[in-house]
Enzyme design. Sequence first.
Site, mmCIF file in Angstrom:
data_model
loop_
_atom_site.group_PDB
_atom_site.id
_atom_site.type_symbol
_atom_site.label_atom_id
_atom_site.label_comp_id
_atom_site.label_asym_id
_atom_site.label_seq_id
_atom_site.Cartn_x
_atom_site.Cartn_y
_atom_site.Cartn_z
ATOM 1 N N LYS A 54 0.833 -1.197 0.000
ATOM 2 C CA LYS A 54 0.000 0.000 0.000
ATOM 3 C C LYS A 54 0.874 1.255 0.000
ATOM 4 O O LYS A 54 1.601 1.521 0.956
ATOM 5 C CB LYS A 54 -0.916 0.022 1.212
ATOM 6 C CG LYS A 54 -1.794 1.272 1.297
ATOM 7 C CD LYS A 54 -2.653 1.275 2.552
ATOM 8 C CE LYS A 54 -3.481 2.548 2.645
ATOM 9 N NZ LYS A 54 -4.353 2.565 3.842
ATOM 10 N N SER A 111 -8.881 3.726 2.324
ATOM 11 C CA SER A 111 -7.799 4.264 1.520
ATOM 12 C C SER A 111 -6.925 3.200 0.860
ATOM 13 O O SER A 111 -6.060 3.527 0.038
ATOM 14 C CB SER A 111 -6.912 5.161 2.395
ATOM 15 O OG SER A 111 -6.334 4.410 3.463
ATOM 16 N N SER A 135 -10.234 1.295 6.340
ATOM 17 C CA SER A 135 -9.494 1.468 5.087
ATOM 18 C C SER A 135 -9.055 0.181 4.424
ATOM 19 O O SER A 135 -8.647 0.200 3.263
ATOM 20 C CB SER A 135 -8.260 2.356 5.323
ATOM 21 O OG SER A 135 -8.644 3.676 5.583
#
Length: 355
Positions: A54, A111, A135
């Site tokens: 990520k 996210s 997220s």
Amino acid sequence: MDVAESVAESVAESLARIAEADPRLCAFLEVWEDAAPVPDGSELPLYGLPFAVKGRAGLRSYAARKLVEAGAVPVGATSVPGPGTYWQTWGLGARGRTLNPYRRDLTPGGSSAGSAVAVAAGMVPLATGSDGAGSVRIPAAWCGVFGLRTTRGLLPSPDRTGLATAGVLGRSAAELEAYLGCVVEGYEAAGVLPGRAVWSPDLGFAAGPDLDEEVVGIARAAAERLFRLEEPPGFALLDPKEEWFAIRGGSAPGVVARENAARLAELFTGVRVLATPTTPFRPHGHEGPGGRFSTSLTWAFNVSGHPAVSVPAGFTEDGCPVGLQLVSDFGTEGLLAGVAASVPPWTPNGTNSPR
């Protein structure tokens, strides 16, 4: 073909799939075309497994380092929200806005947007994430994959507030188990799985017009396939919204965190799993969610620190993936991964196929 050739081919296939799919979906910030397994790593548990991290800082995370030590091969950094993007929204890849692989007119969530899309579209089998309000779980739900957030404090986290913990997104529970087995010291898989769970469609505070009845129904049906559901009268948590923002702003956890922790402790003395929809509604458009909070069913567990997983539950009539959220007591990631193993990966067919 020997082991080294087989794993090299696996990495090459992942890179080829990224080259084919990412121009459409924009899941990656960077792709590492020279990624390759270490030549002498055949005894490592994850030897040659391609994975994504990520964000550009993801390769420095504790979890990513442990995966590399176990022989996994990082092939790229996935998208996160762009500069100035409102915190509830999606991701921005190197080629543009990250798109939901099932409905490109809709957001994949965030996210950990690119991580979820990369897994859902078959670019990688596993991607790292982090979860400060949902997220990992929200994009997992909206992209039809598996997403686990770990117990607060189980793994190192750069988030000083304690809200964000490390997480993983995978195409099946096997990837969750592989991640936990390599990054959690002393990890043990689940033993006997529970036959019962408490069901709550709204946690006692999220009811209202934003609660999509079709989404709730699909999530409940998925829970009924896994458990004998119970709905204890009066079970409810306090709405964590204001306290979440206060903690994010630097305040210490307060009344809501303590009271919800006590209520969950009482719940988990009698039953081992709490089941809810992962999100209150289906994915929103790229213009944003308006005044709605996709986090309303997830962030209570960031405040309390409990582990939680989102597993694929099915699809709405208009082709949107739906997630089922399962929550358990502190340190019981193995239980969640074990239950997740009872959930088959969604088999795409017809319109329910990543594009």
